[in-house]
Design a protein around this motif. Sequence first.
Motif, PDB file in Angstrom:
ATOM      1  N   LYS A  45      40.985 -20.285   2.583  1.00 51.42           N
ATOM      2  CA  LYS A  45      39.903 -19.991   3.147  1.00 51.42           C
ATOM      3  C   LYS A  45      39.730 -21.109   4.243  1.00 51.42           C
ATOM      4  O   LYS A  45      39.150 -20.844   5.340  1.00 51.42           O
ATOM      5  CB  LYS A  45      38.828 -20.023   2.336  1.00 51.42           C
ATOM      6  CG  LYS A  45      38.746 -18.350   1.396  1.00 51.42           C
ATOM      7  CD  LYS A  45      37.515 -18.611   0.484  1.00 51.42           C
ATOM      8  CE  LYS A  45      37.744 -17.269  -0.360  1.00 51.42           C
ATOM      9  NZ  LYS A  45      36.499 -17.278  -1.325  1.00 51.42           N
ATOM     10  N   TYR A  49      39.075 -21.256   8.421  1.00 49.20           N
ATOM     11  CA  TYR A  49      38.030 -21.700   9.052  1.00 49.20           C
ATOM     12  C   TYR A  49      38.385 -22.749  10.073  1.00 49.20           C
ATOM     13  O   TYR A  49      37.730 -22.675  11.014  1.00 49.20           O
ATOM     14  CB  TYR A  49      37.048 -22.209   8.167  1.00 49.20           C
ATOM     15  CG  TYR A  49      36.473 -20.914   7.174  1.00 49.20           C
ATOM     16  CD1 TYR A  49      36.338 -19.532   7.335  1.00 49.20           C
ATOM     17  CD2 TYR A  49      36.055 -21.352   5.620  1.00 49.20           C
ATOM     18  CE1 TYR A  49      36.265 -18.667   6.266  1.00 49.20           C
ATOM     19  CE2 TYR A  49      35.817 -20.244   4.622  1.00 49.20           C
ATOM     20  CZ  TYR A  49      35.900 -19.012   5.135  1.00 49.20           C
ATOM     21  OH  TYR A  49      35.573 -18.202   4.101  1.00 49.20           O
ATOM     22  N   GLU A  59      29.919 -17.820   4.412  1.00 50.91           N
ATOM     23  CA  GLU A  59      31.557 -18.344   4.261  1.00 50.91           C
ATOM     24  C   GLU A  59      31.410 -19.651   3.788  1.00 50.91           C
ATOM     25  O   GLU A  59      31.973 -20.151   2.902  1.00 50.91           O
ATOM     26  CB  GLU A  59      32.447 -18.331   5.323  1.00 50.91           C
ATOM     27  CG  GLU A  59      32.855 -16.807   5.837  1.00 50.91           C
ATOM     28  CD  GLU A  59      33.371 -16.880   7.354  1.00 50.91           C
ATOM     29  OE1 GLU A  59      33.933 -15.852   7.430  1.00 50.91           O
ATOM     30  OE2 GLU A  59      33.079 -17.779   7.939  1.00 50.91           O
TER      31      GLU A  59
END
Length: 116
Positions: A45, A49, A59
């Motif tokens: 993740k 990003y 998020e």
Amino acid sequence: MTLVTGTSLVGAIKYYRSSKAAHDTEIQLLKSASLATLHSQLYEKGGRYIKFNSITLSELDDLEYTWNAYRDLGGNGTGEMIYTKCRQLPISDYAPNESWQEVEDLASKHEAERDV
């Protein structure tokens, strides 16, 4: 009345010790598995990003939960670097994920069919 002999007491203690050792090993393995899963989530993740140079508030919130659990289990400094870098990213507006919308539409369809 129950009679406990020295032999049965020694056997019970040995069983308890071996059972406790097996339990402790199992707990350590579960901790390691959790740490590995959290590590993977942080890298996957966080890397995404960072690549797109933005993150939504939801998020970031999700990443913070992952980071806190990872840190509390003894995660390393690389995970902290990824989390810190993500905290410095510009906050982007929420954009719905088209793939997720397909799932929502299908779930709504199934729900409507159940009501008929």
